[in-house]
Design a protein around this motif. Structure first.
Motif, mmCIF file in Angstrom:
data_model
loop_
_atom_site.group_PDB
_atom_site.id
_atom_site.type_symbol
_atom_site.label_atom_id
_atom_site.label_comp_id
_atom_site.label_asym_id
_atom_site.label_seq_id
_atom_site.Cartn_x
_atom_site.Cartn_y
_atom_site.Cartn_z
ATOM 1 N N ALA A 48 0.831 -1.195 0.000
ATOM 2 C CA ALA A 48 0.000 0.000 0.000
ATOM 3 C C ALA A 48 0.867 1.247 0.000
ATOM 4 O O ALA A 48 1.822 1.353 0.773
ATOM 5 C CB ALA A 48 -0.915 0.000 1.224
ATOM 6 N N GLY A 49 0.524 2.192 -0.861
ATOM 7 C CA GLY A 49 1.301 3.406 -0.982
ATOM 8 C C GLY A 49 1.330 4.250 0.274
ATOM 9 O O GLY A 49 2.223 5.072 0.462
ATOM 10 N N LEU B 30 0.546 -3.646 -8.915
ATOM 11 C CA LEU B 30 0.909 -3.705 -10.321
ATOM 12 C C LEU B 30 -0.235 -3.375 -11.270
ATOM 13 O O LEU B 30 0.003 -3.002 -12.418
ATOM 14 C CB LEU B 30 1.500 -5.078 -10.639
ATOM 15 C CG LEU B 30 2.848 -5.338 -9.953
ATOM 16 C CD1 LEU B 30 3.267 -6.793 -10.116
ATOM 17 C CD2 LEU B 30 3.920 -4.406 -10.504
ATOM 18 N N THR B 31 -1.473 -3.497 -10.819
ATOM 19 C CA THR B 31 -2.584 -3.013 -11.646
ATOM 20 C C THR B 31 -2.783 -1.509 -11.481
ATOM 21 O O THR B 31 -3.601 -0.917 -12.183
ATOM 22 C CB THR B 31 -3.907 -3.716 -11.279
ATOM 23 O OG1 THR B 31 -4.213 -3.449 -9.903
ATOM 24 C CG2 THR B 31 -3.835 -5.216 -11.526
ATOM 25 N N GLY B 32 -2.054 -0.909 -10.537
ATOM 26 C CA GLY B 32 -2.190 0.528 -10.309
ATOM 27 C C GLY B 32 -3.302 0.901 -9.363
ATOM 28 O O GLY B 32 -3.556 2.086 -9.145
ATOM 29 N N ARG B 33 -3.980 -0.089 -8.789
ATOM 30 C CA ARG B 33 -5.061 0.235 -7.862
ATOM 31 C C ARG B 33 -4.526 0.964 -6.631
ATOM 32 O O ARG B 33 -5.195 1.815 -6.070
ATOM 33 C CB ARG B 33 -5.820 -1.034 -7.453
ATOM 34 C CG ARG B 33 -6.998 -0.761 -6.536
ATOM 35 C CD ARG B 33 -8.103 -1.772 -6.712
ATOM 36 N NE ARG B 33 -7.699 -3.131 -6.441
ATOM 37 C CZ ARG B 33 -7.607 -3.650 -5.201
ATOM 38 N NH1 ARG B 33 -7.832 -2.887 -4.147
ATOM 39 N NH2 ARG B 33 -7.283 -4.914 -5.033
ATOM 40 N N GLU B 34 -3.301 0.616 -6.216
ATOM 41 C CA GLU B 34 -2.629 1.327 -5.137
ATOM 42 C C GLU B 34 -1.550 2.209 -5.766
ATOM 43 O O GLU B 34 -0.607 1.705 -6.365
ATOM 44 C CB GLU B 34 -1.992 0.351 -4.146
ATOM 45 C CG GLU B 34 -2.980 -0.445 -3.331
ATOM 46 C CD GLU B 34 -3.615 0.373 -2.222
ATOM 47 O OE1 GLU B 34 -3.212 1.535 -2.022
ATOM 48 O OE2 GLU B 34 -4.519 -0.168 -1.560
ATOM 49 N N PRO B 35 -1.650 3.534 -5.661
ATOM 50 C CA PRO B 35 -0.639 4.410 -6.269
ATOM 51 C C PRO B 35 0.682 4.369 -5.507
ATOM 52 O O PRO B 35 0.713 4.133 -4.297
ATOM 53 C CB PRO B 35 -1.283 5.801 -6.177
ATOM 54 C CG PRO B 35 -2.231 5.708 -5.030
ATOM 55 C CD PRO B 35 -2.747 4.301 -5.033
ATOM 56 N N ALA B 36 1.778 4.582 -6.239
ATOM 57 C CA ALA B 36 3.128 4.626 -5.653
ATOM 58 C C ALA B 36 3.370 3.435 -4.739
ATOM 59 O O ALA B 36 3.960 3.559 -3.671
ATOM 60 C CB ALA B 36 3.333 5.932 -4.893
ATOM 61 N N ALA B 37 2.922 2.254 -5.153
ATOM 62 C CA ALA B 37 2.925 1.073 -4.288
ATOM 63 C C ALA B 37 3.944 0.020 -4.706
ATOM 64 O O ALA B 37 3.933 -1.074 -4.166
ATOM 65 C CB ALA B 37 1.536 0.448 -4.249
ATOM 66 N N LEU B 38 4.803 0.326 -5.659
ATOM 67 C CA LEU B 38 5.907 -0.569 -5.971
ATOM 68 C C LEU B 38 7.169 0.265 -6.081
ATOM 69 O O LEU B 38 7.209 1.268 -6.795
ATOM 70 C CB LEU B 38 5.697 -1.325 -7.280
ATOM 71 C CG LEU B 38 6.875 -2.262 -7.599
ATOM 72 C CD1 LEU B 38 6.713 -3.592 -6.872
ATOM 73 C CD2 LEU B 38 7.039 -2.494 -9.084
#
Length: 306
Positions: free
Chosen positions: A51-52, A182-190
């Motif tokens: 989680a971002g 990786l789907t972008g559902r959580e921003p800045a999360a990788l």
């Protein structure tokens, strides 16, 4: 002739202690080797998905694992597969290969999903291509009636026909964390910690890899703002992305996270999106900057090492 010297025989307890100590050393060595295999060796770059906001669950993985997870997710989006399908695919690959593109396995099993040429999954060369392997997994998963409503173990087993179907279950929480990032559902999360880029990046190679993973048209050439070191990726909601529920800013973060996952392999120096920036030079710090809305979400900018 001198009398033989009778040395005392070691006690059974002493022998057991020595055997136990040797066994403990072997276990420690085996553990060390496993850690090195998983992490990629001493000082290897590592990635963290989560989680971002820093309050949710996280999952640590090596650079190869991150690249493969990002590829599996991108192929799912390009095919219009829902998030549940991506979670199933990631959990399956975690169990079958540890998200590594293995050139060996049980009998003739190969690749991320341990698919077998002899069972009609494709040629060995095809299966060793992560994009192809992920596509074949999704192709078979889509044929499972109601797979999105099935328990993950059941859905995965319908595709894999594994001898240990319940083993997929333990990977579901980590797969869900990876999927959300990786789907972008959580921003800045990788984010990935990478070594300083020693080689220049190639914009043409970045565009080619983007196109292979996400589909045609994702990274057009001659985009305004492109320079010799920059690749500007417009955030457009494709038909496949719309079908998978990945639209707008979420699509942008999926592209941005893909670029971070590929940074070490493609010599990417910086990724910017929605007011946030990931930099290889300060990669241990993760994403910096304040999030913005509107115009800042129109494109992902990938800057390559000079």
């Amino acid at each position: 002739m001198s009398e033989p010297i009778n040395l005392p025989r070691p006690s059974r307890r002493g022998r057991l202690l020595r055997v136990g100590a040797a066994f403990a050393v072997l276990l420690a060595l085996a553990g060390y080797l496993v850690v090195q295999y998983v992490s990629g060796g001493p000082g290897a770059p590592e990635c963290v998905a989560g989680a971002g906001d820093g309050r949710g669950s996280t999952f640590e993985l090596g650079p190869e694992q991150a690249r493969n997870a990002a590829t599996i997710t991108a192929v799912g989006a390009s095919r219009g597969m829902p998030e549940r399908a991506v979670t199933i695919a990631l959990a399956t690959a975690l169990q079958e290969s540890g998200l590594r593109n293995l050139d060996h396995g049980d009998r003739d099993s190969l690749g991320l999903f341990q698919q077998r040429p002899s069972m009609g999954w494709g040629t060995a060369e095809q299966i060793m291509d992560p994009v192809y392997a992920a596509g074949k997994f999704y192709e078979h998963l889509a044929e499972v009636p109601g797979y999105a409503r099935l328990p993950l173990t059941v859905a995965a087993q319908e595709v894999q026909h594994s001898g240990f179907p319940q083993a997929y279950a333990k990977h579901e929480p980590d797969a869900a964390v990876l999927m959300a990032a990786l789907t972008g559902r959580e921003p800045a999360a990788l984010t990935c910690t990478v070594a300083k880029n020693a080689q220049p990046g190639d914009p043409a190679q970045v565009r080619a890899e983007l196109t292979k993973a996400f589909g045609d048209g994702v990274a057009p050439t001659g985009k305004p703002g492109d320079t010799g070191r920059d690749v500007a990726v417009p955030v457009r909601v494709t038909e496949g992305a719309a079908a998978s529920g990945t639209g707008g800013e979420q699509r942008g973060w999926a592209l941005a996270h893909w670029a971070v996952a590929q940074a070490a392999a493609l010599h990417i120096a910086q990724v910017s999106y929605a007011g946030r920036t990931w930099s290889a030079e300060d990669s241990s710090e993760g994403w910096s900057g304040a999030p913005v809305q509107g115009g800042g979400t129109q494109e992902v900018r990938i800057t390559l090492a000079p």
